[in-house]
Write a protein that holds these residues in place. Structure first.
Motif, PDB file in Angstrom:
ATOM      1  N   GLU A 169      -1.422   8.381 -10.245  1.00  0.00           N
ATOM      2  CA  GLU A 169      -0.680   7.995  -9.037  1.00  0.00           C
ATOM      3  C   GLU A 169       0.540   7.160  -9.418  1.00  0.00           C
ATOM      4  O   GLU A 169       1.624   7.347  -8.876  1.00  0.00           O
ATOM      5  N   ALA A 170       0.362   6.267 -10.392  1.00  0.00           N
ATOM      6  CA  ALA A 170       1.479   5.430 -10.841  1.00  0.00           C
ATOM      7  C   ALA A 170       2.561   6.274 -11.498  1.00  0.00           C
ATOM      8  O   ALA A 170       3.752   6.048 -11.288  1.00  0.00           O
TER       9      ALA A 170
ATOM     10  N   PHE B 116       0.818  -1.203   0.000  1.00  0.00           N
ATOM     11  CA  PHE B 116       0.000   0.000   0.000  1.00  0.00           C
ATOM     12  C   PHE B 116       0.856   1.258   0.000  1.00  0.00           C
ATOM     13  O   PHE B 116       1.885   1.314   0.663  1.00  0.00           O
ATOM     14  N   THR B 117       0.395   2.268  -0.730  1.00  0.00           N
ATOM     15  CA  THR B 117       1.060   3.564  -0.678  1.00  0.00           C
ATOM     16  C   THR B 117       0.779   4.195   0.684  1.00  0.00           C
ATOM     17  O   THR B 117      -0.145   3.784   1.404  1.00  0.00           O
ATOM     18  N   ALA B 118       1.553   5.210   1.016  1.00  0.00           N
ATOM     19  CA  ALA B 118       1.345   5.916   2.287  1.00  0.00           C
ATOM     20  C   ALA B 118      -0.067   6.507   2.344  1.00  0.00           C
ATOM     21  O   ALA B 118      -0.730   6.448   3.378  1.00  0.00           O
TER      22      ALA B 118
ATOM     23  N   PRO C 293       7.996   6.664  -7.711  1.00  0.00           N
ATOM     24  CA  PRO C 293       9.371   6.450  -8.174  1.00  0.00           C
ATOM     25  C   PRO C 293       9.451   5.115  -8.902  1.00  0.00           C
ATOM     26  O   PRO C 293       8.689   4.198  -8.614  1.00  0.00           O
ATOM     27  N   PRO C 294      10.369   4.985  -9.852  1.00  0.00           N
ATOM     28  CA  PRO C 294      10.487   3.719 -10.579  1.00  0.00           C
ATOM     29  C   PRO C 294      10.881   2.595  -9.639  1.00  0.00           C
ATOM     30  O   PRO C 294      11.584   2.810  -8.647  1.00  0.00           O
TER      31      PRO C 294
ATOM     32  N   ASP D 101      -1.286  -3.029 -14.296  1.00  0.00           N
ATOM     33  CA  ASP D 101       0.138  -3.324 -14.241  1.00  0.00           C
ATOM     34  C   ASP D 101       0.866  -2.432 -13.227  1.00  0.00           C
ATOM     35  O   ASP D 101       1.965  -1.956 -13.478  1.00  0.00           O
ATOM     36  N   HIS D 102       0.203  -2.207 -12.075  1.00  0.00           N
ATOM     37  CA  HIS D 102       0.796  -1.412 -11.008  1.00  0.00           C
ATOM     38  C   HIS D 102       1.283  -2.352  -9.902  1.00  0.00           C
ATOM     39  O   HIS D 102       0.607  -3.319  -9.572  1.00  0.00           O
ATOM     40  N   ALA D 103       2.429  -2.043  -9.343  1.00  0.00           N
ATOM     41  CA  ALA D 103       3.038  -2.891  -8.311  1.00  0.00           C
ATOM     42  C   ALA D 103       2.711  -2.402  -6.903  1.00  0.00           C
ATOM     43  O   ALA D 103       3.365  -2.791  -5.954  1.00  0.00           O
ATOM     44  N   PHE D 104       1.719  -1.564  -6.762  1.00  0.00           N
ATOM     45  CA  PHE D 104       1.349  -0.997  -5.470  1.00  0.00           C
ATOM     46  C   PHE D 104      -0.166  -0.867  -5.410  1.00  0.00           C
ATOM     47  O   PHE D 104      -0.843  -0.945  -6.435  1.00  0.00           O
ATOM     48  N   ILE D 105      -0.692  -0.665  -4.203  1.00  0.00           N
ATOM     49  CA  ILE D 105      -2.112  -0.403  -4.014  1.00  0.00           C
ATOM     50  C   ILE D 105      -2.234   1.043  -3.544  1.00  0.00           C
ATOM     51  O   ILE D 105      -1.763   1.397  -2.464  1.00  0.00           O
TER      52      ILE D 105
END
Length: 149
Positions: free
Chosen positions: A138-139, A9-11, A143-144, A97-101
């Motif tokens: 957001e994506a 999860f993002t902050a 940062p990469p 194709d996002h590596a975060f929520i």
């Protein structure tokens, strides 16, 4: 939510879940339902918060807040619908194709798991399109990811 999930999860998404937990506690609910997740997301300061505030029927949301459906317990648990929303947030992130929520992924999960009444003139597809655009934005701001070995 276990620590492996939490790390995805993002902050901003974690802050939304924290606000949801605080709201559920404040309203005396022993469970954290999707109404509290929506409340937590709407309390943010990003495009997802703005989209949800404009799209969700606020009177219907307020009516669901504070509705206690079980006796108080020592540990607050997620309702089946909120668990589904989180699972679907991971699915939405994968589709994009996002590596975060992020907050938009969580909101998309809620829309799919437990649709809320929307404000007059707002359609589900319109809301989904706005949330998907927010997820892409957001994506782009993230940062990469570091390359693997």
């Amino acid at each position: 939510m276990n620590s492996a999930n939490r790390d995805s999860f993002t902050a901003a998404a974690l802050r939304a879940v924290t606000r949801a937990h605080e709201a559920a506690t404040m309203f005396g609910s022993p469970v954290l339902g999707t109404e509290y997740l929506l409340f937590g997301l709407a309390g943010g300061d990003d495009g997802t918060a703005a989209a949800l505030t404009a799209a969700v029927d606020q009177a219907a949301l307020k009516a669901r807040l504070g509705t206690v459906t079980a006796p108080p317990s020592e540990v607050m648990t997620f309702t089946p619908a909120s668990k589904d929303a989180i699972r679907l947030a991971f699915s939405e992130a994968g589709k994009l194709d996002h590596a975060f929520i992020g907050t938009a992924h969580l909101a998309l999960g809620i829309v799919d798991a437990d649709p809320f009444p929307l404000a007059e003139g707002v359609g589900v597809e319109q809301l989904r399109a706005q949330l998907e655009a927010n997820a892409r934005a957001e994506a782009a701001a993230m940062p990469p990811r570091p390359e693997g070995p």
